[in-house]
Design a protein around this motif. Structure first.
Motif, PDB file in Angstrom:
ATOM      1  N   VAL A 148       0.841  -1.196   0.000  1.00  0.00           N
ATOM      2  CA  VAL A 148       0.000   0.000   0.000  1.00  0.00           C
ATOM      3  C   VAL A 148       0.878   1.248   0.000  1.00  0.00           C
ATOM      4  CG1 VAL A 148      -1.761   1.283   1.274  1.00  0.00           C
ATOM      5  CG2 VAL A 148      -1.844  -1.227   1.189  1.00  0.00           C
ATOM      6  N   TYR A 149       1.920   1.210   0.801  1.00  0.00           N
ATOM      7  CA  TYR A 149       2.879   2.321   0.877  1.00  0.00           C
ATOM      8  C   TYR A 149       3.485   2.603  -0.492  1.00  0.00           C
ATOM      9  CZ  TYR A 149       7.589   4.236   1.823  1.00  0.00           C
ATOM     10  OH  TYR A 149       8.756   4.956   1.802  1.00  0.00           O
ATOM     11  N   TYR A 150       3.966   1.573  -1.184  1.00  0.00           N
ATOM     12  CA  TYR A 150       4.536   1.761  -2.510  1.00  0.00           C
ATOM     13  C   TYR A 150       3.492   2.294  -3.493  1.00  0.00           C
ATOM     14  CZ  TYR A 150       8.922  -0.711  -1.474  1.00  0.00           C
ATOM     15  OH  TYR A 150      10.146  -1.068  -0.981  1.00  0.00           O
ATOM     16  N   ARG A 151       2.288   1.743  -3.397  1.00  0.00           N
ATOM     17  CA  ARG A 151       1.237   2.159  -4.326  1.00  0.00           C
ATOM     18  C   ARG A 151       0.997   3.665  -4.256  1.00  0.00           C
ATOM     19  NH1 ARG A 151      -4.238   0.072  -2.612  1.00  0.00           N
ATOM     20  NH2 ARG A 151      -4.528   2.181  -1.800  1.00  0.00           N
ATOM     21  N   TRP A 152       0.968   4.188  -3.032  1.00  0.00           N
ATOM     22  CA  TRP A 152       0.721   5.618  -2.881  1.00  0.00           C
ATOM     23  C   TRP A 152       1.894   6.456  -3.386  1.00  0.00           C
ATOM     24  CZ3 TRP A 152      -3.644   7.924  -2.621  1.00  0.00           C
ATOM     25  CH2 TRP A 152      -4.742   7.303  -2.045  1.00  0.00           C
TER      26      TRP A 152
END
Length: 202
Positions: free
Chosen positions: A92-96
């Protein structure tokens, strides 16, 4: 002092300064003027685009906002501003990080240039059209609890919140309850008053 940040108060460099503030890291701040300082031969050897921000860490040069944020977060991993490598929230962190640096950035630039994507062009455009990108933003933020990666405040929150706050300020983004609720959690952080000074909102 090994960290040098080339920036301008009215640039995306504010995001990096917010991150450095949260990390509690000392750095040398070098303010560059648009059209002049950023276009000198000396600076162009660091950043061939002639833009800011640019981070120099003991001879290592990093430009591109998302790359700088990821680099600093990993360099100071002990500060806990990213989920652990084996944490499901790492995805999720990378996606953002990549959503804001890619589709959302492209959309924002197209909006400022007055470009509207036609239905037959959507398949060629990374963000689809304004409605697609906005829907992705709202759906993602709506899942924040209270932050983008759950209970952990991360660099992704800094990047997303800083960009949204700036766009709300200049009127290129209209707020709604989902955005307002998310930003309210960010604004409760102890460092936020210092952050507002970076935005010139003292």
């Amino acid at each position: 002092m090994s960290l040098k940040l080339y920036t301008n108060q009215k640039s995306r460099g504010v995001v990096v300064e917010w991150l450095l503030l949260e990390l509690g890291v000392e750095y040398e701040r070098i303010e560059l003027a648009y059209h002049t300082d950023m276009k000198t031969p000396e600076y162009l050897t660091l950043n061939p685009f002639g833009k800011v921000p640019t981070l120099v860490d003991d001879g290592v040069v990093i430009y591109e906002l998302g790359a700088i944020c990821a680099y600093l977060t990993d360099k100071f991993a002990d500060k806990g501003f990213a989920p652990a490598l084996n944490d499901p929230q790492r995805g999720v962190y990378y996606r953002w990080l990549f959503f804001m640096s890619g589709p959302w950035e492209a959309l924002s630039v197209d909006q400022m240039r007055g470009i509207n994507i036609q239905p037959d062009q959507k398949m060629f455009v990374g963000y689809g059209d304004h409605q697609d990108a906005h829907r992705a933003l709202i759906q993602g933020i709506e899942a924040a609890n209270p932050y983008l990666c759950g209970e952990q405040f991360t660099t992704a929150d800094i990047l997303v919140a800083a960009i949204l706050l700036w766009q709300l300020k200049i009127g290129t983004l209209q707020s709604d309850p989902v955005i307002a609720n998310y930003l309210a959690h960010i604004q409760q952080r102890p460092t936020y008053q210092k952050v507002t000074q970076l935005f010139g909102d003292e």
